[in-house]
Design a protein around this motif. Sequence first.
Motif, PDB file in Angstrom:
ATOM      1  N   LYS A 126      -0.427  -5.302  -3.137  1.00  0.00           N
ATOM      2  CA  LYS A 126      -1.547  -4.411  -2.805  1.00  0.00           C
ATOM      3  C   LYS A 126      -1.613  -4.131  -1.310  1.00  0.00           C
ATOM      4  CE  LYS A 126      -6.618  -4.329  -2.602  1.00  0.00           C
ATOM      5  NZ  LYS A 126      -7.868  -5.050  -2.929  1.00  0.00           N
ATOM      6  N   PHE A 127      -1.278  -5.129  -0.495  1.00  0.00           N
ATOM      7  CA  PHE A 127      -1.459  -5.002   0.952  1.00  0.00           C
ATOM      8  C   PHE A 127      -0.173  -4.708   1.723  1.00  0.00           C
ATOM      9  CE2 PHE A 127      -5.141  -7.545  -0.353  1.00  0.00           C
ATOM     10  CZ  PHE A 127      -6.165  -6.899   0.330  1.00  0.00           C
ATOM     11  N   PHE A 128       1.000  -5.060   1.177  1.00  0.00           N
ATOM     12  CA  PHE A 128       2.221  -4.995   1.967  1.00  0.00           C
ATOM     13  C   PHE A 128       3.298  -4.126   1.320  1.00  0.00           C
ATOM     14  CE2 PHE A 128       0.153  -9.100   2.673  1.00  0.00           C
ATOM     15  CZ  PHE A 128      -0.030  -9.056   4.050  1.00  0.00           C
ATOM     16  N   THR A 129       4.133  -3.506   2.160  1.00  0.00           N
ATOM     17  CA  THR A 129       5.287  -2.777   1.657  1.00  0.00           C
ATOM     18  C   THR A 129       6.250  -3.783   1.033  1.00  0.00           C
ATOM     19  OG1 THR A 129       6.380  -2.935   3.811  1.00  0.00           O
ATOM     20  CG2 THR A 129       5.085  -0.934   3.377  1.00  0.00           C
ATOM     21  N   LYS A 130       7.164  -3.313   0.197  1.00  0.00           N
ATOM     22  CA  LYS A 130       8.012  -4.220  -0.572  1.00  0.00           C
ATOM     23  C   LYS A 130       8.837  -5.192   0.285  1.00  0.00           C
ATOM     24  CE  LYS A 130      11.104  -4.435  -4.540  1.00  0.00           C
ATOM     25  NZ  LYS A 130      11.842  -5.584  -4.030  1.00  0.00           N
ATOM     26  N   PRO A 131       9.500  -4.740   1.357  1.00  0.00           N
ATOM     27  CA  PRO A 131      10.295  -5.697   2.137  1.00  0.00           C
ATOM     28  C   PRO A 131       9.480  -6.881   2.653  1.00  0.00           C
ATOM     29  CG  PRO A 131      10.900  -3.466   2.740  1.00  0.00           C
ATOM     30  CD  PRO A 131       9.683  -3.359   1.871  1.00  0.00           C
ATOM     31  N   LEU A 132       8.294  -6.603   3.189  1.00  0.00           N
ATOM     32  CA  LEU A 132       7.457  -7.685   3.702  1.00  0.00           C
ATOM     33  C   LEU A 132       6.832  -8.477   2.562  1.00  0.00           C
ATOM     34  CD1 LEU A 132       6.312  -9.179   6.092  1.00  0.00           C
ATOM     35  CD2 LEU A 132       4.486  -7.461   6.266  1.00  0.00           C
ATOM     36  N   ALA A 133       6.434  -7.789   1.495  1.00  0.00           N
ATOM     37  CA  ALA A 133       5.841  -8.469   0.340  1.00  0.00           C
ATOM     38  C   ALA A 133       6.836  -9.449  -0.280  1.00  0.00           C
ATOM     39  CB  ALA A 133       5.381  -7.455  -0.701  1.00  0.00           C
ATOM     40  N   ASP A 134       8.103  -9.043  -0.376  1.00  0.00           N
ATOM     41  CA  ASP A 134       9.136  -9.923  -0.937  1.00  0.00           C
ATOM     42  C   ASP A 134       9.263 -11.209  -0.123  1.00  0.00           C
ATOM     43  OD1 ASP A 134       9.751  -8.193  -2.991  1.00  0.00           O
ATOM     44  OD2 ASP A 134      11.494  -7.313  -2.019  1.00  0.00           O
ATOM     45  N   ALA A 157      -5.826  -9.918  20.090  1.00  0.00           N
ATOM     46  CA  ALA A 157      -5.625  -8.696  19.317  1.00  0.00           C
ATOM     47  C   ALA A 157      -4.420  -8.881  18.402  1.00  0.00           C
ATOM     48  CB  ALA A 157      -5.419  -7.497  20.234  1.00  0.00           C
ATOM     49  N   VAL A 158      -4.554  -8.426  17.171  1.00  0.00           N
ATOM     50  CA  VAL A 158      -3.458  -8.454  16.205  1.00  0.00           C
ATOM     51  C   VAL A 158      -3.198  -7.014  15.793  1.00  0.00           C
ATOM     52  CG1 VAL A 158      -2.711  -9.233  13.918  1.00  0.00           C
ATOM     53  CG2 VAL A 158      -4.025 -10.767  15.400  1.00  0.00           C
ATOM     54  N   PHE A 159      -1.928  -6.614  15.816  1.00  0.00           N
ATOM     55  CA  PHE A 159      -1.555  -5.221  15.588  1.00  0.00           C
ATOM     56  C   PHE A 159      -0.887  -5.073  14.222  1.00  0.00           C
ATOM     57  CE2 PHE A 159      -1.547  -6.284  20.020  1.00  0.00           C
ATOM     58  CZ  PHE A 159      -2.172  -5.216  20.644  1.00  0.00           C
ATOM     59  N   PHE A 160      -1.314  -4.052  13.466  1.00  0.00           N
ATOM     60  CA  PHE A 160      -0.775  -3.811  12.135  1.00  0.00           C
ATOM     61  C   PHE A 160      -0.014  -2.480  12.124  1.00  0.00           C
ATOM     62  CE2 PHE A 160      -4.314  -6.647  11.666  1.00  0.00           C
ATOM     63  CZ  PHE A 160      -3.916  -7.532  10.676  1.00  0.00           C
ATOM     64  N   ALA A 161       1.271  -2.542  11.784  1.00  0.00           N
ATOM     65  CA  ALA A 161       2.074  -1.334  11.596  1.00  0.00           C
ATOM     66  C   ALA A 161       2.004  -0.980  10.118  1.00  0.00           C
ATOM     67  CB  ALA A 161       3.511  -1.572  12.024  1.00  0.00           C
ATOM     68  N   MET A 162       1.617   0.264   9.801  1.00  0.00           N
ATOM     69  CA  MET A 162       1.345   0.621   8.420  1.00  0.00           C
ATOM     70  C   MET A 162       2.138   1.844   7.974  1.00  0.00           C
ATOM     71  SD  MET A 162      -2.763  -0.108   8.381  1.00  0.00           S
ATOM     72  CE  MET A 162      -2.794  -0.270   6.595  1.00  0.00           C
ATOM     73  N   LYS A 163       2.334   1.927   6.659  1.00  0.00           N
ATOM     74  CA  LYS A 163       3.078   3.021   6.056  1.00  0.00           C
ATOM     75  C   LYS A 163       2.273   3.579   4.895  1.00  0.00           C
ATOM     76  CE  LYS A 163       7.108   5.280   5.495  1.00  0.00           C
ATOM     77  NZ  LYS A 163       7.775   6.064   6.568  1.00  0.00           N
ATOM     78  N   GLN A 164       2.216   4.925   4.818  1.00  0.00           N
ATOM     79  CA  GLN A 164       1.476   5.538   3.721  1.00  0.00           C
ATOM     80  C   GLN A 164       2.329   5.523   2.456  1.00  0.00           C
ATOM     81  OE1 GLN A 164      -0.199   9.361   4.606  1.00  0.00           O
ATOM     82  NE2 GLN A 164      -0.902   9.727   2.526  1.00  0.00           N
ATOM     83  N   ALA A 165       1.715   5.127   1.356  1.00  0.00           N
ATOM     84  CA  ALA A 165       2.389   5.108   0.061  1.00  0.00           C
ATOM     85  C   ALA A 165       1.509   5.869  -0.920  1.00  0.00           C
ATOM     86  CB  ALA A 165       2.601   3.669  -0.414  1.00  0.00           C
ATOM     87  N   GLY A 166       1.766   7.168  -1.059  1.00  0.00           N
ATOM     88  CA  GLY A 166       0.928   8.005  -1.917  1.00  0.00           C
ATOM     89  C   GLY A 166      -0.457   8.152  -1.329  1.00  0.00           C
ATOM     90  N   SER A 167      -1.470   7.735  -2.068  1.00  0.00           N
ATOM     91  CA  SER A 167      -2.849   7.857  -1.597  1.00  0.00           C
ATOM     92  C   SER A 167      -3.354   6.560  -0.974  1.00  0.00           C
ATOM     93  CB  SER A 167      -3.767   8.252  -2.762  1.00  0.00           C
ATOM     94  OG  SER A 167      -3.716   7.267  -3.779  1.00  0.00           O
ATOM     95  N   THR A 168      -2.446   5.626  -0.704  1.00  0.00           N
ATOM     96  CA  THR A 168      -2.851   4.355  -0.112  1.00  0.00           C
ATOM     97  C   THR A 168      -2.013   4.043   1.118  1.00  0.00           C
ATOM     98  OG1 THR A 168      -1.307   3.065  -1.468  1.00  0.00           O
ATOM     99  CG2 THR A 168      -3.507   3.448  -2.376  1.00  0.00           C
ATOM    100  N   TRP A 169      -2.446   3.050   1.874  1.00  0.00           N
ATOM    101  CA  TRP A 169      -1.701   2.542   3.015  1.00  0.00           C
ATOM    102  C   TRP A 169      -1.268   1.119   2.725  1.00  0.00           C
ATOM    103  CZ3 TRP A 169      -0.273   5.430   7.158  1.00  0.00           C
ATOM    104  CH2 TRP A 169      -0.944   6.639   7.358  1.00  0.00           C
ATOM    105  N   ASP A 180      21.551  -6.454   2.514  1.00  0.00           N
ATOM    106  CA  ASP A 180      20.722  -5.852   3.563  1.00  0.00           C
ATOM    107  C   ASP A 180      19.575  -6.755   3.985  1.00  0.00           C
ATOM    108  OD1 ASP A 180      22.298  -3.559   3.458  1.00  0.00           O
ATOM    109  OD2 ASP A 180      21.037  -2.632   1.910  1.00  0.00           O
ATOM    110  N   ASP A 181      19.134  -7.633   3.090  1.00  0.00           N
ATOM    111  CA  ASP A 181      18.020  -8.520   3.426  1.00  0.00           C
ATOM    112  C   ASP A 181      18.136  -9.811   2.624  1.00  0.00           C
ATOM    113  OD1 ASP A 181      16.863  -8.124   0.817  1.00  0.00           O
ATOM    114  OD2 ASP A 181      16.144  -6.182   1.531  1.00  0.00           O
ATOM    115  N   VAL A 182      17.203 -10.704   2.878  1.00  0.00           N
ATOM    116  CA  VAL A 182      17.293 -12.039   2.276  1.00  0.00           C
ATOM    117  C   VAL A 182      16.869 -12.075   0.809  1.00  0.00           C
ATOM    118  CG1 VAL A 182      16.997 -13.227   4.461  1.00  0.00           C
ATOM    119  CG2 VAL A 182      14.981 -12.605   3.122  1.00  0.00           C
ATOM    120  N   THR A 183      16.442 -10.960   0.254  1.00  0.00           N
ATOM    121  CA  THR A 183      16.106 -10.934  -1.169  1.00  0.00           C
ATOM    122  C   THR A 183      17.313 -10.561  -2.020  1.00  0.00           C
ATOM    123  OG1 THR A 183      15.351  -8.634  -1.015  1.00  0.00           O
ATOM    124  CG2 THR A 183      13.700 -10.360  -0.706  1.00  0.00           C
TER     125      THR A 183
END
Length: 281
Positions: free
Chosen positions: A89-97, A155-167, A258-261
Amino acid sequence: MKIFGRNQYFLLILTVAATVSCGSNASNTVNVTTVNSNTSASQPAATPADGSAEVQAAAPELLIADLYKQHDAKKSPFFQKKDRALVDKFFTKPLADLIWKDSNGPLGEMGAIDFDPLYDGQDFEIKNFAVDKGEIKGDTASVVANFTNFGEKRAVFFAMKQAGSTWKIEDIKYGRQGSLLKMMKEHFASAPANLTDASVEFQGRYRVGNTSCTVKPVKMAFEIKWAKGTGAEMFFFKEGNIFESEESDGKTNRFVFDDVTYTSGTFYRGDGKTFPVTRAN
């Protein structure tokens, strides 16, 4: 009953029509303005009033505010062992994995996240917390959470990506101390030296070019059986996200992910040819 003559009746109709017309014009001007005003006020900011435009994504800072709310209520997507949907719900797939993998590692083993990822510390006394309005550029956005911890401004900085109608969150950055994504990649790049982690991920069926193979952990190696051909080929964890076969005639085959998953990457055949690799299950 009073009877009107034909001329009198026709004159009466004209008089009534003119009266209604004049009254109607004045009334409609007020009503149209009122209706438009009420419609705009009653519609959510992200909903087109006339239905002619696309629905916009909710403000990215709302997701960050909700993340902190869930985190403070002990319903955080971090350290989840059961609810993968909450992580997604909160993270893009690479970070969520990576977050999911870190939460479900071997028991008793220290994960990549050994601090509070939202307050950037292990001990805290949070005051003056606020989430700034997000800065949107196309389908990306940045949101900053500000607070004081033991009197020190942070301060904590969040880099975000739009996924359809959500971020969704792509990364969490901590100024000079790096980012959560970088930290976790570095952790898992070295972690597969313990073959337990690698064996959990590097198994199953993979598509390699126009063929496929199955991967099965066997003791300290991986047994590869190809869809085309007979027998099995043994691969061993080398480093990073690389698995290499036993040497034959001075040549080796390699999976480089490409990644650890281990979900996608490239297969380098001993003769120099390369093939795309994707997980098939």
